[in-house]
Design an enzyme around this catalytic site. Structure first.
Site, PDB file in Angstrom:
ATOM      1  CB  THR A 640      -0.952   0.240   1.093  1.00 37.78           C
ATOM      2  OG1 THR A 640      -0.076   0.297   2.730  1.00 37.78           O
ATOM      3  CG2 THR A 640      -1.902  -1.050   0.900  1.00 37.78           C
ATOM      4  CD  GLN A 644       0.596   7.317   1.045  1.00 40.85           C
ATOM      5  OE1 GLN A 644       0.581   6.872   1.329  1.00 40.85           O
ATOM      6  NE2 GLN A 644       0.140   8.410   1.703  1.00 40.85           N
ATOM      7  N   GLY A 708       5.934   9.360   6.887  1.00 43.95           N
ATOM      8  CA  GLY A 708       4.975   9.831   6.134  1.00 43.95           C
ATOM      9  C   GLY A 708       5.569   9.620   5.021  1.00 43.95           C
ATOM     10  CD  GLU A 711       1.210  15.483   2.250  1.00 43.72           C
ATOM     11  OE1 GLU A 711       0.748  16.575   0.813  1.00 43.72           O
ATOM     12  OE2 GLU A 711       0.111  15.148   3.195  1.00 43.72           O
TER      13      GLU A 711
END
Ligand code: FES
Ligand code: FES
Lengths: 744, 210
Positions: A640, A644, A708, A711
């Protein structure tokens, strides 16, 4: 599956994959409620001025119409009058539009009325019968024409420590006196998020003071707060459900006028009301990446050390809300430069408010910075990768703190190998394949590894499965899947025995899904809630079983049907017994960041390498290879997370080559209205994107080591492509998108 | 900075354009709506009368189930599926035939259901994403999408899968490039394209019946 198999890192299939491939996943306009009505908005046809009259007679008489609501007859929304309390507050100054409150027009297509009928067809037809008269005023929709009026954001004016203030280290504008210097201007057009799911809401007043909304939102709690305030209701009287969100990329980070309109409409007709925007309305009233002008000056020594950077930008905002983003952040911390100046300004125009779009300001700023890096490397006759290495930072030059972790060099290496960087020639236009010119380019991205507080509830069910709940949302990255994996490791059970429920404001609270922070925040809460559940079960078991009383919680094993100990298989207590003692009550744990942010600079890093082919005669650009490498800490799920990254890269292709929303300034109205004139990447535009993760845990962000992804997947992609186009053609395009007309 | 001053439209031009826009949007509206509806609206006819004039009979077989319906001629197949039959697996992503989210099969052919009126399909067989699996057993394309993670948010997914099945059946899945070409009518804003292509390749190469 054996309990000891580690789930974190495994490429597990999505837990909601079955629902998504069978059409069973329900999005916000898909809930079946009794007696549902349909709402269609009527938009203004001027960009600024006042409504003088609305003729709704024909619409009201049309078959099936239940109501036509405008500021002439809208019920009072109590929160609109509460002074000083804006219903939503992502902006640093001003506040969102209070729909149907007054006659003022602030942007073209601002909703001036909503028509409610018993079917889409009837509501749509009647909406076309509503006629309005206006007293127009002169409008401004062009940023460059308003550049002389650009201003420092109010938040920065009020607070000298605010990050939107001018920044300086060393000497101001020192690049101007540099030996080797450049000064370039860059333009990013307005880009629109355009998730495939149109913005939609189903509003249902279950009682005069109890509201349930099925809504496209990235934050169920934030949306609940906004509408509780609008209607002066206690928050617990408002329920927001967003079990599935059909993409958002930032545009569901704000509460928008159409949501307020649907809630008002549901109140008026006293029925559940469904409202779905049209694709053209998605341009005008639910945010966008703001048109931004930037100027970047840079100087360097002949041996490739940057001596100074000045980066200025003017971004557009609306007249009623000051929207800001961190356009200049990367310039302050990415490269070792003794002198850095940044200046951020806004220009207020008669358009709807912008909202953060994936990678937000950082992606805009990185286009200028990473293009300028390529320009300077070319002036110095240096390989752009080598130039970046010569200016690499081992601590944060903005504040002198150590990085929590930084594996960007490793990313450079991984990516350069995969794209075949050694084929790249310093001289543009050196490589070709028939009529196609081939070029290579790179761009770097970074984004703060943000973490917020989050709460997760964990509950043992009678069948020995575990139910976890959290108000967080999943707009596509696979939040529920990642959390299931984290929980499986913490509980030591098969992920199939875990159900993670999200997207409901009544669940234990969590922040909004945005800023790449969800796994950083909800991940530790999931982990801690699972460990707390184990400990609670051990305590309960210990009441009647001495082996459990003295055991450690790590030892506790949730076997099929009973609790046992890994050190003592003979110790057994059945779930039925535990539940009799209250073992089925949820354990709720809040996990919060500690003080690590004070000690470390915490960022995710990425680098993107592009190979492009540019047709000599037509100027057509094809991205033939795209390699994205990330230092995003621990990767919970390669499958996943990789997806992304690929998606962010595809978004970057759109930014680089095709996306631009255009306004006809004479009328202050968008001329791009759909996918025929606002192009987004399709299958044929996307290469087989290659992804590589360094996958090194960051011990400071949280116990899982995550940083993260969302972005950094996009930040730096557009300049990588622009730089590759330069390498292929020798043409430097500083105004996106790079359409063929700019190359021939 | 590039100059791009705001134009002051000459007086009159502005007004004329606005009038034109108003008229043209009204004309468009009228063009799409059968005359009796407009008359009913104008005459403020009783709801029942309007309803009786508005609807026409339609026979449709959807996912093997036969329906006898009364629909407005202006109702699209997409809105019929989503709003009347509660088959919300078929998605609305644009309503203009530009995104493929609404792809269904009509008599085995892939069709953008937003772009065709329901009444155009009288007597035909429609298959939606809800009708693709064989009971609990997923269609090989659905399996492959799960395995290759051919989606993120899932909103374009039903359309991608219906299109992908047709793409293989049509014989347009010969190479990655051909798949990309013949799947380009299905936009995935999440950008899961690489994975979708991998899923289609697997089904194509697996040789299972699609
Ligand atoms: S909804 Fe039919 S093609 Fe977009
Ligand atoms: S999965 Fe989100 S649009 Fe394709």
């Amino acid at each position: 599956m054996k309990a000891q198999d580690k789930q974190i890192g495994a490429p597990m299939n999505r837990v909601d994959g079955h629902l998504k491939v069978t059409g069973a996943a329900k999005y916000s306009a898909e809930y079946e409620l009794p007696n549902i009505a349909y709402a269609v908005l009527v938009g203004s046809t001027i960009a600024r001025g006042r409504i003088t009259s609305i003729d709704a007679k024909a619409a009201e008489k049309a078959p099936g119409v239940l109501a036509v609501i405008s500021h002439f007859n809208s019920p009072k929304v109590p929160g609109f009058d509460t002074a000083g309390k804006d219903p939503s507050q992502p902006a640093t100054a001003g506040g969102p539009i209070k729909i149907f409150k007054d006659d003022k027009i602030r942007f073209n297509d601002q909703p001036i009325a909503v028509v409610v009928a018993d079917s889409w067809e009837r509501a749509r037809f009647a909406a076309r019968l509503v006629k309005a008269q206006y007293a127009p005023e002169k409008h401004k929709t062009n940023l460059e024409a308003s550049a002389s009026e650009a201003f420092l954001p109010t938040a920065a004016k009020k607070n000298p420590k605010h990050p939107m203030n001018d920044y300086q280290r060393g000497q101001a504008d020192a690049y101007k006196t540099g030996a080797i210097k450049l000064e370039s201007e860059y333009v990013i057009p307005t880009e629109v998020h355009h998730p495939m799911e149109l913005q939609a809401i189903t509003a249902h007043w279950e009682a005069p003071d109890r509201l349930t909304i099925y809504d496209k939102t990235q934050g169920t709690m934030a949306t609940r707060r906004d509408f509780a305030r609008e209607w002066n209701l206690p928050e617990e009287n408002v329920k927001v459900i967003a079990t599935f969100v059909g993409g958002a990329f930032g545009n569901a980070l704000h509460s928008w006028p159409h949501e307020s309109a649907a809630i008002i409409a549901a109140k008026v007709v006293n029925r559940p009301v469904k409202l779905m925007l049209t694709r053209e309305q998605m341009f005008t009233m639910v945010g966008y990446r703001p048109y931004t002008w930037q100027k970047l000056g840079m100087s360097a020594t002949p041996d490739g050390k940057i001596t100074a950077i000045t980066h200025e930008s003017i971004g557009q905002t609306s007249t009623y809300e000051e929207f800001t983003e961190s356009t200049l952040a990367q310039t302050r911390m990415m490269y070792q430069s003794p002198n850095v100046t940044t200046r951020y300004r806004l220009a207020a125009l008669d358009i709807g408010s912008p909202i953060w779009m994936r990678g937000p300001g950082e992606a805009t700023g990185a286009f200028a910075l990473e293009s300028a890096m390529d320009e300077m490397a070319f002036m110095l006759n240096l390989d752009p990768l080598e130039f970046r290495l010569r200016n690499y930072t081992d601590k944060d030059p903005e504040n002198g703190k150590p990085w929590s972790t930084k594996f960007l060099k490793e990313c450079y290496q991984l990516g350069a190998e995969r794209v075949g960087w050694n084929k790249r020639q310093l001289k543009p236009g050196s490589l070709r394949d028939g009529e196609w010119l081939i070029g290579y380019g790179m761009g770097v991205g970074t984004f703060g590894a943000h973490r917020g507080a989050a709460t997760v509830g964990a509950q043992l069910l009678p069948d020995g499965t575990v139910l976890l709940q959290c108000a967080t949302t999943d707009i596509g990255p696979g939040t529920g899947t990642a959390m299931t994996q984290i929980a499986a490791d913490a509980l030591g059970i098969d992920p199939k025995r875990i159900r993670f429920e999200l997207g409901n404001s009544s669940f234990p609270k969590a922040g909004t899904q945005g800023g790449s922070s969800t796994v950083n925040s909800v991940g530790p809460a999931t982990q801690e809630a699972c460990l707390a559940l184990k400990d609670k079960l051990r305590t309960l078991a210990g009441a009647g079983n001495a082996a459990f009383a003295s055991a450690k919680k790590e030892d506790v094993t949730l076997a099929d049907g009973y609790l046992t100990l890994s050190s003592n298989a003979a110790a057994k207590v059945s779930y039925a017994d535990l539940i009799k003692q209250g073992g089925d009550k949820a354990v709720t744990v809040e996990a919060k960041p500690g003080g690590e942010g004070q000690k470390y600079s915490m960022y995710s890093f990425s680098v993107h390498f592009a190979e492009v082919r540019v047709h000599e005669l037509t100027g057509e650009v094809r991205v033939s290879k795209l390699v994205s490498c990330a230092d995003a800490g621990t990767i919970i799920n390669e499958k996943t997370a990789g997806n992304q990254m690929k998606g962010g890269a595809v978004g970057g292709i759109g930014m680089a080559l095709m996306e631009a929303a255009h306004i006809d300034d004479r009328f202050g109205r968008y001329v791009t209205k759909d996918f025929a004139d606002y192009h987004v990447p399709v299958h044929a535009d996307s290469p087989d994107v290659q992804v590589a993760f360094v996958n090194q845990p960051d011990p400071h962000v949280n116990a899982l080591g995550t940083k993260g992804i969302g972005e950094i997947a996009t930040i730096g992609v557009a300049p990588a492509i622009a730089n590759a186009v330069f390498n292929a053609t020798g043409k430097r395009v500083r105004e996106l998108p790079i359409t063929p007309d700019k190359l021939i | 900075m590039a100059m791009n001053p705001e134009h002051d439209a000459p007086a009159g031009h502005d007004e004329a354009r606005r009038t034109f826009l108003k008229q043209s949007s009204l004309l468009t509206a009228l063009a799409f709506v059968p005359a009796p509806v407009v008359d009913a609206a104008a005459a403020n006819l009783d709801e029942k009368v309007a309803g009786a004039i508005e609807k026409v009979p339609l026979k449709l077989e959807v996912n093997g189930k036969k329906y006898k319906l009364a629909v407005e001629p202006r109702t699209t197949l997409l809105d019929l599926l989503r709003e009347e039959l509660n088959l919300t697996g078929t998605k609305k992503g644009c309503d203009y035939g530009q995104c493929g989210a609404c792809t269904v099969h009509v008599d085995g052919q892939r069709v953008n259901s937003c772009l065709s009126f329901a009444v155009m399909h009288d007597g035909r067989k429609v298959t939606t994403i809800e009708g693709l699996a064989d009971g609990d057993k997923l269609h090989p394309m659905q399996e492959a999408f799960v395995k290759h993670d051919g989606f993120q948010c899932g909103y374009c997914t039903p359309g991608q899968i219906m299109s992908a099945v047709a793409c293989v059946r049509e014989g347009h899945a010969g190479s990655d490039a051909e798949i990309r070409e013949y799947m380009s009518g299905n936009i995935c804003r999440c950008g899961a394209y690489s994975n979708i292509v991998a899923a289609i390749q697997e089904v194509k190469n697996g040789g299972q019946k699609v």
